[in-house]
Motif scaffolding. Structure first.
Motif, PDB file in Angstrom:
ATOM      1  N   LEU A 208      -5.869   2.203  -5.273  1.00  0.00           N
ATOM      2  CA  LEU A 208      -4.594   2.903  -5.096  1.00  0.00           C
ATOM      3  C   LEU A 208      -3.823   3.060  -6.410  1.00  0.00           C
ATOM      4  CD1 LEU A 208      -3.256   1.584  -1.668  1.00  0.00           C
ATOM      5  CD2 LEU A 208      -4.418   3.732  -2.172  1.00  0.00           C
TER       6      LEU A 208
ATOM      7  N   LYS B 127       0.909   4.210  -2.763  1.00  0.00           N
ATOM      8  CA  LYS B 127       0.629   5.612  -2.407  1.00  0.00           C
ATOM      9  C   LYS B 127       1.813   6.519  -2.705  1.00  0.00           C
ATOM     10  CE  LYS B 127      -2.447   4.531   1.474  1.00  0.00           C
ATOM     11  NZ  LYS B 127      -2.391   4.218   2.926  1.00  0.00           N
TER      12      LYS B 127
ATOM     13  N   GLU C 172       0.828  -1.212   0.000  1.00  0.00           N
ATOM     14  CA  GLU C 172       0.000   0.000   0.000  1.00  0.00           C
ATOM     15  C   GLU C 172       0.862   1.261   0.000  1.00  0.00           C
ATOM     16  OE1 GLU C 172      -2.865  -0.494   3.155  1.00  0.00           O
ATOM     17  OE2 GLU C 172      -3.568  -2.381   2.267  1.00  0.00           O
TER      18      GLU C 172
END
Ligand SMILES: Cc1ncc(C[n+]2csc(CCOP(=O)(O)OP(=O)(O)O)c2C)c(N)n1
Ligand code: SF4
Ligand SMILES: [Mg+2]
Lengths: 250, 355
Positions: free
Chosen positions: B185, B152, B148
């Motif tokens: 994402l 990001k 993640e």
């Protein structure tokens, strides 16, 4: 009467900061003329070195990146790999390319990165005040070799065109000079060929240019040209060291 | 898409692709060479660029060039490699280029060792290269979180036009865990026509773009540094991330720990709870910007007697913790730097020794 002097579109109006008689200015002009003639200004990216030509981008009218000392070939590799359609060239001095950036230039050449290198050999570190470079001639006095280059201690001057020609990967490697009009005509032809090969997507190309640094040599511009002809040309021999066509014939 | 079992290093490579980054330059180094091995296969499949460079010095400068002409790019490496990239990181920061770096930290200094370590905390958060620059640094504590954070990192790097670093360690890289790649994402690379050297024809402009870091004029360099500082200040306002654990108790000790070490601390907190001794943890997820305010606030809780920093090094983050606590509570430190991760029992002993 025909107009004999016209500024290439690829050159800006800004006066250069180069010393009187310095050959950087001539080389800028040759590159700009070639870019105009090939009509590639809108898709060209130049990489300036750390050296007297660090501000080269002020004198051209297309995109530029300013690299860390010696790393221009890695920067050019990054651009060319992600945007093969751009025309990319590095503009590097002998300290930049043959000393601190030796690793980057050799590997970029050996991978056959499809960009062009304009290599300005003036045998000294011009920008930092004329210290010894890997290309400083045997016996040549500089600020860090006040008694003249002692090859027993630091080896013989590096011949970059020959060195890179020893690599197998197809490449266009040539050494020219910008000392007098007759040399300049040939130098321009070589620069144009190099960009043409790149346009055709053929190979890495390097144009070494025997140049002068009157300021750090302590000579007038005219004396510098004589000195370079008499001292540099016998050691740094002019000529085509490698062309992609020859490689294909093998 | 459901969860799949993946090794951390491979998941990091896949996460970059899923995030929309198709350009990777790297040089092999343990304990993260699997990223390059994985991407040497995957990048051609997705039409991306994979290049094994001749050195990390070259990698850093390739990233400079590629990001400078507008491409989304990243690399992965480990400590000695990041040292060599530090030259380029300084130039990339000054030229304001969005690049993502992943450092799967190994023990140091020098060649150190190949086991998990957090010894590059200073390098990541305080510099490493020369000049006044900051990286936005994120520290994952699991493979899922690494995925993640990588995803990001790209929009964040583009938001600030600044390099972002993921600071993992050998355990995160080598561990197999179930992961999911969150579709939301994925992000499109931003429009960079204002500054990137992507060719004047590409952006239908007659104005050249310039990517540079030289400002010979004092006023201009001052101005440039103020622009950079404003970005770092904005990061402090907008990007602080942390996780808190067991905070709604009357904890007697506040633990501050990140990444792999924080996993041990969770077990420690659970075990101590079972013994009737409450402790809590703040786990910084961003190391820069650092969660100074939340740590101070948590330390100020009346029940809290001490703050204990636990990290896999000889005491680096503890300086930021001290800075955050501002002398309001004693700040202790414990850590190991050889590559062994302290066991929960060992940490419990340490915590008890402060009472
Ligand atoms: C890492 C690093 N080391 C040293 C320098 C200082 N430096 C600036 S220019 C230069 C030499 C440039 O010489 P050359 O490449 O021959 O270019 P010229 O000025 O002769 O055209 C040096 C050593 C620097 N800028 N960065
Ligand atoms: S120092 Fe030498 S290379 Fe530099 S501008 Fe002057 S003459 Fe040219
Ligand atoms: Mg020189």
């Amino acid at each position: 009467m025909a107009k004999t002097f016209k500024k290439p579109e690829a050159l800006s109006d800004q006066p250069t900061h180069y010393c009187p008689g310095c050959t950087h200015g001539i080389i800028h002009r040759l590159v700009a003329e070639v870019i105009d003639e090939l009509g590639i200004r809108g898709r060209t990216v130049g990489i300036s070195p750390v050296g007297c030509a660090v501000l080269a981008y002020n004198y051209f009218t297309f995109d530029f990146q300013e690299a860390a000392h010696g790393r221009a070939p890695a920067v050019a590799t990054g651009i060319k790999r992600v945007r093969p359609d751009l025309i990319v060239f590095t503009y590097q001095g002998d300290g930049d390319l043959a000393s601190i950036g030796m690793g980057e230039i050799i590997h970029a050449a050996n991978r056959g990165e499809k960009f062009t290198t304009i290599f300005v050999n003036n045998t000294v570190y011009g920008m930092t005040g004329g210290q010894m470079a890997p290309t400083t001639l045997q016996g040549q006095r500089t600020t860090t070799s006040p008694a003249g280059r002692n090859v027993e201690e630091v080896g013989m001057p590096v011949k970059m065109a020959e060195l890179i020609s020893a690599l197998e990967t197809p490449a266009y490697i040539t050494r020219q000079a910008v000392l007098k009009p007759k040399y300049v005509v040939r130098a321009k032809k070589a620069i144009k060929k190099a960009f043409q090969y790149q346009l055709e997507g053929r190979c890495f190309s390097l144009v070494e240019l025997v140049s002068t640094c009157p300021t750090n040599w302590g000579l007038t511009p005219v004396e510098s040209i004589t000195w370079a002809e008499e001292n540099m040309l016998p050691y740094f021999k002019l000529g085509e060291y490698k062309t992609p066509d020859e490689v294909e014939e093998d | 898409m459901g969860k799949i079992l993946m090794k951390g290093n491979e998941a990091i490579g896949e996460a970059a692709i899923r995030a929309g980054c198709l350009n990777y330059f790297a040089y092999p180094i343990t304990p993260q060479s699997e990223v390059a091995e994985y991407l040497s296969r995957r990048m051609p499949e997705v039409g991306g660029v994979f290049l094994q460079a001749e050195s990390e010095i070259a990698v850093g400068n390739m990233l400079f060039g590629a990001a400078g002409c507008g491409a989304r790019v990243f690399t992965t490496s480990s400590s000695p490699g990041i040292s060599l990239m530090s030259e380029a990181i300084s130039y990339i920061s000054s030229a304001q280029l969005p690049v993502v770096f992943v450092n799967i930290v190994r023990g140091g200094p020098g060649l150190g060792g190949i086991l998990p370590s957090q010894a590059d905390y200073f390098q990541a958060t305080k510099g490493g290269g020369h000049g006044d620059y900051r990286l936005l640094v994120m520290a994952p504590a699991s493979v899922q979180e690494a995925v993640e954070m990588v995803m990001k990192a790209f929009p964040l790097a583009e938001k600030y036009r600044n390099p972002v670093m993921i600071l993992g360690d050998g355990l995160i890289g080598q561990m197999m865990e179930p992961v999911e790649f969150p579709e939301h994402l994925r992000s499109e690379p931003s429009n960079k026509d204002d500054w990137a050297t992507n060719g004047m024809d590409t952006r239908k402009s007659s104005k050249p773009n310039l990517v540079k870091s030289l400002f010979l004029n004092a006023e201009l360099l001052e101005e440039h540094n103020l622009v950079l500082k404003a970005k770092y200040d904005r990061m402090k306002q907008e990007e602080v991330r942390y996780e808190s654990y067991n905070m709604d108790t009357d904890y007697q000790a506040l633990i501050v720990s990140f990444g792999t070490m924080s996993r041990v601390c969770r077990t420690v907190i659970d075990n101590l709870k079972a013994q009737g001794f409450e402790t809590a943890m703040i786990r910084p997820q961003t190391l820069f910007p650092f969660p100074e305010g939340p740590i101070k606030q948590a330390a100020l809780k009346e029940s809290c007697k001490v703050v204990i920093t636990l990290e896999l090094n000889m005491g680096q983050m503890v300086e930021d913790v001290e800075r955050s606590v501002q002398g309001n509570r004693p700040v202790h430190w414990y850590g190991k730097a050889g590559g062994d991760v302290p066991t929960p029992e060992e940490v419990i002993e340490v915590i008890k020794s402060f009472f």
